[in-house]
Design a protein around this motif. Sequence first.
Motif: not given
Length: 397
Positions: A1-26
């Motif tokens: 995995m390239s550094p740019s792909e790793l960075e993209q996956r890290t940001w995606h995981a961070f924002h997805l985890a934040a949505r789970w903690r808030k409670g996904i409604s849609t």
Amino acid sequence: MSPSELEQRTWHAFHLAARWRKGISTPRRTLFIQGTSNKSVSDVRFIPGHSGTLILTTSKRIWDVFEIWDISSPSEPRMACEWSPRGATFNGIALNMDETSEATLAVSVLQNNGEHTVQLLSLEIDLLGGASLRTICAIMSELKPTRLHDNRLAISDDVGRTEVWDWRVRKSAVLQEPAHQNGDWRPNRSIEVVFAHQSILVVRASSICLFADPELHAVPETSTPIAQHSFGWIDGVSVSSTSAALSFLVRSESDDPWASTAHSLDLYTLLRSTENGGHPGYVFPPHLDMRIPAVRGALRCRTVVLGHCGTAVWIQPRERAIVGLAEGDAVVAAGGRESLVVAALPGAFTQLEGGRTAWNNRIYSNHWNSWTALDYDEEMGRVVLCSSFAGVLVLEL
């Protein structure tokens, strides 16, 4: 995995985890695979190791066909390839949980001449993005694939027999569950097999059996369970493993029209053995951790999926009502629609504000009440659903 792909996956995981903690409604985004709208799709799976961008569908034409769809483009999904032995029908598949393995999936194939095999297929992608499925191994057997991890394959019948294979060297072992003692005639279908700590867990419609991890031989030897338990008759179950335990999300039988409307999905934990007196691997019986209220009703898709982080998805049936019992009328469906439920159960995302320890929300409804299968990619936050006449839908959480 390239550094740019790793960075993209890290940001995606961070924002997805934040949505789970808030409670996904849609869902954040929905994607319909237009090319499946005129096909009778019976099953749908994410292919591991491709960031949730490759989807395998099983559809019926004159005979059964696999199609692989690439949804990496935000504008237009495309069919990457298709595969079907002429005149064959499929009877169970398992995707390889080891994304580095040569074998991508195993499928039970019944030819029109009566020959029954379990075939292991490799997905090959060329430098230009073209794809193809190729058979790399075939095992003569009528059993169905229930688990595939690298070179280890489990195949099972609907009674009590499971065979564990090393498909590369053609060695195997038999795991045999004792026959029912109460005379129950119903098939005890195999739902899931787990290659667990020092053991193999076979989960069926009315039983779970723990077997010691067997030695594989050219002439297979037969093992019996070292521990057993039953949740009663169940419609669906999903097992998630950690270093300390196995977690079970269980949907008990739900479509009995004469039963009470009260229903639930239950979360159990089976702890790893830490004492010499425990069974090798795990200590029985499983412990009930949580009971999640649900609606009783008939479903075509009874699948539940529990991720490693404690997130889960399932289909909730539409509510029903009992009317006209004095005239002997049957149960009829009330208003409403079946819905996709997402839930955060005890795990990584349930340390929430206000002391809340778990939540579940209906996030998408189906007007036709026709979903036949679903799959869930927890890491990428994607759910895929199919209908026998309305095609394939992808939801991004």
